[in-house]
Design an enzyme around this catalytic site. Structure first.
Site, PDB file in Angstrom:
ATOM      1  CB  SER A 263      57.126  78.979 125.267  1.00 22.91           C
ATOM      2  OG  SER A 263      56.595  79.266 126.554  1.00 22.91           O
ATOM      3  CE  LYS A 264      60.591  86.658 125.579  1.00 23.44           C
ATOM      4  NZ  LYS A 264      60.650  86.976 126.982  1.00 23.44           N
TER       5      LYS A 264
END
Ligand code: GLU
Length: 514
Positions: A263-264
């Site tokens: 994920s970011k």
């Protein structure tokens, strides 16, 4: 005869493109190129609530940077244009065709009614699903009379069109990565195909377009696997099963720790980009870093992503685009998620950085030097690059590894001073200086000769005087570099020249003492 390979990348413009999406696009591209097929960019923007302005341009720019080109699609055109779903108007008729055939029905339940039902079921610890077991009790064209339905439509009552899954039926299809996949319809809800806002949902638009655009293979992320039985049933309902594309669902890109989707937040936490280009969120203004802005070379990014979840069965890791196209095959895509590895990403960039021509790197380095108020000539910078590039993964690593070629040290590393500049180091340096000055005079500006002779002299002098090689050489290094690091001393002296070498040693004696 096999149909022509036609594959598509079909992002929804809901934000910056995640590198998992970039990998999906790369696999599609490689597959298309391998079979002389077509690669299409279709923008799936029928969910107006998730639309983010700038996202489409971002996607197009990202692939330009990566040198992944499309044969048809948004920004390119082609015989199936338009390729932006919001500009395609045919979906309603397809939805109505399914209603006609009994594969779909109108549903008038309001979002509030459905929400209440969901809550009531939740309170009873049950899961509410709009399906063959519940639809007769809801407000739709299966439960209401034909007249009631016509009246509601005529009165302008909002409705959606839902797919009508047959009860308790196995939907079986082949996935090129996972083999046979089976879902029972009792687990699936009657998904909305056409929304009350007059736009199709992803499912309808996606299947209709894949059919109309003659897509032969759907290669996409594993998160779409649960939607696939609906898609397979849609092909059947439309009577298109014969030309249904083959499916390949790609495993996830995982966090470096190995579990969960990358994920970011992982990127922020561990300091690496998860997007190809920097992205500024138009609403929050938050800026997320990109591979391009972080100094990655596009070919390195493509190579790295291609190998996250695929290999050709050999140990080979560095592939040109042509080699990737040649070697790529869907059956060597791993069934398991691939862990993202930051160190490996840097390693790939290092390999590609080494392949760049020294003068090319030097040209890119000049503006960095200029920004520090330094002017240097291209030949000189090229020579510096040739000496230090193997120590660098990125263009931006150059300065830390080569600043001393452009300016004299202003400070001296205290630890190195304490360790090396002791006893009579200053005196030793002063004596060495006398010889270096003599050499500089005799060699009259020939820095190559000066560096060679100085190096030979230093080694002889240290041996003859029975001095400590490590200490003396490191004192000279300290004077020239300001730290205990740097390339070979003779190379430093050759490039900065006799005058500067002498000045720096004089200065060190002055600052650090005799
Ligand atoms: N629009 C979908 C996405 O955003 C496309 C999925 C597919 O390839 O079918 O990923």
């Amino acid at each position: 005869m096999q149909p022509k390979v036609r594959v598509r990348f079909a992002p929804s413009p809901t934000g910056p493109l995640h590198i998992g999406g970039v990998r999906t696009a790369i696999y599609n591209y490689l597959y298309a190129k391998k079979f002389n097929g077509d690669f299409i960019l279709r923008i799936e923007d029928t969910d107006q609530t998730r639309f983010v302005s700038g996202a489409e341009d971002y996607i197009i720019e990202a692939f330009k940077w990566l040198n992944i080109t499309f044969d048809e699609g948004v920004g390119v055109g082609g015989i199936h244009a338009p390729y932006r779903q919001s500009e395609r108007t045919m979906y309603r008729n397809f939805a109505l065709e399914l209603v006609e055939k009994g594969w779909a029905y109108y549903a008038f339940d309001t979002p509030q009614e459905l929400d209440d039902l969901r809550k009531q079921n939740e309170a009873l610890k049950r899961n509410f699903q709009y399906d063959s077991t519940t639809r007769q009790g809801l407000r739709n064209s299966l439960s209401l009379s034909k007249e009631a339905v016509e009246d509601l439509i005529a009165a302008g009552e909002p409705y959606v069109i839902r797919f009508c899954f047959p009860a308790d039926t196995d939907v079986v299809f082949n996935d090129l990565v996972r083999g046979e996949v089976k879902f029972n319809t009792s687990l699936l809800d009657d998904k909305v195909l056409y929304k009350s806002d007059g736009l199709p949902t992803y499912h309808l638009a996606n299947v209709v377009d894949d059919h109309l655009m003659e897509i032969s293979h759907v290669i996409r992320g594993e998160e779409w696997l649960p939607s696939c039985p609906l898609h397979v049933m849609l092909y059947k309902a439309f009577g298109w099963s014969e030309d249904m594309p083959q499916f390949a669902h790609l495993p996830l890109l995982l966090k470096p720790e190995g579990s969960g989707k990358l994920s970011k937040r992982d990127g922020d936490r561990l300091g690496f980009p998860v997007f190809p280009l920097q992205w500024s969120d138009p609403k929050s203004g938050d800026v997320s870093s990109g591979y391009r802005e972080s100094g990655y070379i596009p070919q390195a990014v493509v190579n790295m992503l291609a190998l996250l979840g695929w290999n050709d069965g050999t140990e080979k890791e560095i592939y040109s685009m042509d080699e990737l196209i040649e070697a790529f095959s869907i059956d060597r895509i791993s069934k398991h998620g691939a862990k993202f590895d930051v160190a490996k990403a840097k390693w790939f960039n290092h390999q590609y950085f080494q392949k760049l021509a020294d003068d090319q790197i030097a040209k890119d380095y000049l503006p960095i030097l200029n920004s520090k108020g330094l002017n240097a000539d291209l030949d000189y910078v090229t020579s510096v690059v040739s000496l230090v590039k193997e120590r660098c993964d990125f263009l931006n690593d150059l300065w830390d590894n080569s600043y001393y070629f452009f300016k004299a040290p202003e400070t001296y590393d205290e630890k190195v001073v304490a360790k090396r500049w002791k006893d009579d180091a200053g005196k030793q340096m002063a004596e060495i200086l006398i010889h270096l000055r003599q050499m500089a005079e005799t060699e009259c500006g020939d820095d190559v000769l000066f560096a060679q002779n100085a190096d030979t002299f230093l080694h002889n002098h240290i041996t003859e005087q029975q001095l400590n090689m490590g200490q003396i050489m490191n004192c000279i290094r300290l004077a020239l570099v300001g730290e205990g690091k740097g390339v070979n001393l003779a190379d430093i002296m050759r490039l900065i020249g006799s005058g500067e070498t002498i000045r720096r040693i004089e200065k060190a004696i002055e600052v650090l003492g005799r």
